[in-house]
Design a protein around this motif. Structure first.
Motif, PDB file in Angstrom:
ATOM      1  N   GLY A  12       0.816  -1.209   0.000  1.00  0.00           N
ATOM      2  CA  GLY A  12       0.000   0.000   0.000  1.00  0.00           C
ATOM      3  C   GLY A  12       0.850   1.260   0.000  1.00  0.00           C
ATOM      4  N   LEU A  13       1.920   1.254   0.777  1.00  0.00           N
ATOM      5  CA  LEU A  13       2.801   2.421   0.828  1.00  0.00           C
ATOM      6  C   LEU A  13       3.507   2.639  -0.507  1.00  0.00           C
ATOM      7  N   MET A  14       3.972   1.575  -1.123  1.00  0.00           N
ATOM      8  CA  MET A  14       4.670   1.714  -2.402  1.00  0.00           C
ATOM      9  C   MET A  14       3.725   2.196  -3.508  1.00  0.00           C
ATOM     10  N   THR A  15       2.508   1.645  -3.561  1.00  0.00           N
ATOM     11  CA  THR A  15       1.574   2.096  -4.598  1.00  0.00           C
ATOM     12  C   THR A  15       1.060   3.501  -4.305  1.00  0.00           C
ATOM     13  N   LEU A  16       0.990   3.869  -3.036  1.00  0.00           N
ATOM     14  CA  LEU A  16       0.619   5.237  -2.689  1.00  0.00           C
ATOM     15  C   LEU A  16       1.694   6.218  -3.150  1.00  0.00           C
ATOM     16  N   ASN A  17       2.950   5.864  -2.983  1.00  0.00           N
ATOM     17  CA  ASN A  17       4.051   6.704  -3.474  1.00  0.00           C
ATOM     18  C   ASN A  17       4.021   6.814  -4.995  1.00  0.00           C
ATOM     19  N   ARG A  76      -4.450  11.882 -20.097  1.00  0.00           N
ATOM     20  CA  ARG A  76      -5.372  10.834 -19.641  1.00  0.00           C
ATOM     21  C   ARG A  76      -4.622   9.632 -19.091  1.00  0.00           C
ATOM     22  N   GLU A  77      -3.507   9.281 -19.687  1.00  0.00           N
ATOM     23  CA  GLU A  77      -2.741   8.121 -19.231  1.00  0.00           C
ATOM     24  C   GLU A  77      -2.158   8.341 -17.837  1.00  0.00           C
ATOM     25  N   ALA A  78      -1.595   9.520 -17.630  1.00  0.00           N
ATOM     26  CA  ALA A  78      -1.028   9.811 -16.311  1.00  0.00           C
ATOM     27  C   ALA A  78      -2.116   9.879 -15.252  1.00  0.00           C
ATOM     28  N   GLY A  79      -3.252  10.446 -15.598  1.00  0.00           N
ATOM     29  CA  GLY A  79      -4.362  10.532 -14.652  1.00  0.00           C
ATOM     30  C   GLY A  79      -4.939   9.179 -14.303  1.00  0.00           C
ATOM     31  N   LEU A  80      -5.139   8.346 -15.317  1.00  0.00           N
ATOM     32  CA  LEU A  80      -5.669   7.006 -15.042  1.00  0.00           C
ATOM     33  C   LEU A  80      -4.663   6.154 -14.277  1.00  0.00           C
ATOM     34  N   GLY A  81      -3.384   6.306 -14.588  1.00  0.00           N
ATOM     35  CA  GLY A  81      -2.359   5.580 -13.831  1.00  0.00           C
ATOM     36  C   GLY A  81      -2.339   5.989 -12.374  1.00  0.00           C
ATOM     37  N   ALA A  82      -2.469   7.301 -12.130  1.00  0.00           N
ATOM     38  CA  ALA A  82      -2.507   7.794 -10.754  1.00  0.00           C
ATOM     39  C   ALA A  82      -3.748   7.290 -10.037  1.00  0.00           C
ATOM     40  N   ALA A  83      -4.892   7.334 -10.712  1.00  0.00           N
ATOM     41  CA  ALA A  83      -6.140   6.888 -10.089  1.00  0.00           C
ATOM     42  C   ALA A  83      -6.105   5.409  -9.756  1.00  0.00           C
ATOM     43  N   VAL A  84      -5.624   4.607 -10.691  1.00  0.00           N
ATOM     44  CA  VAL A  84      -5.574   3.158 -10.445  1.00  0.00           C
ATOM     45  C   VAL A  84      -4.605   2.830  -9.318  1.00  0.00           C
ATOM     46  N   SER A  85      -3.443   3.450  -9.312  1.00  0.00           N
ATOM     47  CA  SER A  85      -2.486   3.137  -8.249  1.00  0.00           C
ATOM     48  C   SER A  85      -2.973   3.639  -6.890  1.00  0.00           C
ATOM     49  N   LEU A  86      -3.687   4.760  -6.853  1.00  0.00           N
ATOM     50  CA  LEU A  86      -4.243   5.233  -5.584  1.00  0.00           C
ATOM     51  C   LEU A  86      -5.359   4.316  -5.090  1.00  0.00           C
ATOM     52  N   LEU A  87      -6.163   3.799  -5.996  1.00  0.00           N
ATOM     53  CA  LEU A  87      -7.215   2.872  -5.588  1.00  0.00           C
ATOM     54  C   LEU A  87      -6.643   1.520  -5.154  1.00  0.00           C
ATOM     55  N   VAL A  88      -5.582   1.071  -5.806  1.00  0.00           N
ATOM     56  CA  VAL A  88      -4.910  -0.163  -5.375  1.00  0.00           C
ATOM     57  C   VAL A  88      -4.274   0.043  -3.999  1.00  0.00           C
ATOM     58  N   ALA A  89      -3.722   1.221  -3.775  1.00  0.00           N
ATOM     59  CA  ALA A  89      -3.155   1.539  -2.462  1.00  0.00           C
ATOM     60  C   ALA A  89      -4.236   1.514  -1.391  1.00  0.00           C
ATOM     61  N   ALA A 139      -8.645  10.536  -3.056  1.00  0.00           N
ATOM     62  CA  ALA A 139      -7.842  11.072  -4.157  1.00  0.00           C
ATOM     63  C   ALA A 139      -8.007  10.232  -5.416  1.00  0.00           C
ATOM     64  N   GLY A 140      -8.036   8.922  -5.269  1.00  0.00           N
ATOM     65  CA  GLY A 140      -8.206   8.051  -6.427  1.00  0.00           C
ATOM     66  C   GLY A 140      -9.544   8.255  -7.114  1.00  0.00           C
ATOM     67  N   VAL A 141     -10.597   8.410  -6.336  1.00  0.00           N
ATOM     68  CA  VAL A 141     -11.919   8.632  -6.916  1.00  0.00           C
ATOM     69  C   VAL A 141     -11.985   9.992  -7.605  1.00  0.00           C
ATOM     70  N   MET A 142     -11.422  11.023  -6.973  1.00  0.00           N
ATOM     71  CA  MET A 142     -11.458  12.356  -7.588  1.00  0.00           C
ATOM     72  C   MET A 142     -10.661  12.408  -8.883  1.00  0.00           C
ATOM     73  N   VAL A 143      -9.492  11.781  -8.907  1.00  0.00           N
ATOM     74  CA  VAL A 143      -8.689  11.781 -10.136  1.00  0.00           C
ATOM     75  C   VAL A 143      -9.377  10.960 -11.217  1.00  0.00           C
ATOM     76  N   LEU A 144     -10.002   9.855 -10.842  1.00  0.00           N
ATOM     77  CA  LEU A 144     -10.713   9.019 -11.806  1.00  0.00           C
ATOM     78  C   LEU A 144     -11.893   9.774 -12.408  1.00  0.00           C
ATOM     79  N   VAL A 145     -12.638  10.487 -11.596  1.00  0.00           N
ATOM     80  CA  VAL A 145     -13.762  11.276 -12.106  1.00  0.00           C
ATOM     81  C   VAL A 145     -13.258  12.383 -13.025  1.00  0.00           C
ATOM     82  N   THR A 146     -12.163  13.034 -12.648  1.00  0.00           N
ATOM     83  CA  THR A 146     -11.612  14.100 -13.482  1.00  0.00           C
ATOM     84  C   THR A 146     -11.160  13.562 -14.837  1.00  0.00           C
ATOM     85  N   CYS A 147     -10.521  12.401 -14.846  1.00  0.00           N
ATOM     86  CA  CYS A 147     -10.045  11.836 -16.114  1.00  0.00           C
ATOM     87  C   CYS A 147     -11.191  11.346 -16.990  1.00  0.00           C
TER      88      CYS A 147
END
Length: 108
Positions: A11-16, A35-48, A91-99
């Motif tokens: 969780g800490l590594m995927t959060l970073n 879109r790629e950077a946003g979706l990558g951030a959203a997915v990794s934050l949700l996995v975290a 944060a993951g939900v907000m970034v996912l909605v934005t993307c």
């Protein structure tokens, strides 16, 4: 307790990683609003968030069974793990909605 430590580290590594991708999505001009950077951030934050949820559940279930532990006292680090879980999920939900809505950070 090895499962707790494993999921907390994951969780800490995927959060970073999510924070790094989110910083790229917001601040770097070449990837701003990408879109790629946003979706990558959203997915990794949700996995975290999912990893922290598993770590918190496992630790909370076995906390009273440890030798020398005071029943009902989980400690401040347990609270910090819950805060990390809630913030990474938000944060993951907000970034996912934005993307998904096609919004851009610099458009407003």
């Amino acid at each position: 307790m090895a499962a707790t430590q494993t999921f907390a580290i994951f969780g800490l590594m995927t959060l970073n990683l999510g924070c790094l991708l989110l910083a790229l999505y917001v601040f770097v001009p070449s990837t701003r609003g990408s879109r790629e950077a946003g979706l990558g951030a959203a997915v990794s934050l949700l996995v975290a968030a999912a990893s922290w949820l598993i770590a918190v559940c496992v630790f909370g279930a076995y906390a009273d069974r440890q030798k020398g532990s005071d029943p009902g006292k989980l400690g401040f680090s347990f609270g910090l793990a819950i805060v990390a879980l809630i913030l990474s999920l938000a944060a993951g939900v907000m970034v996912l909605v934005t993307c998904c809505k096609g919004g851009s950070v610099g458009s407003k």
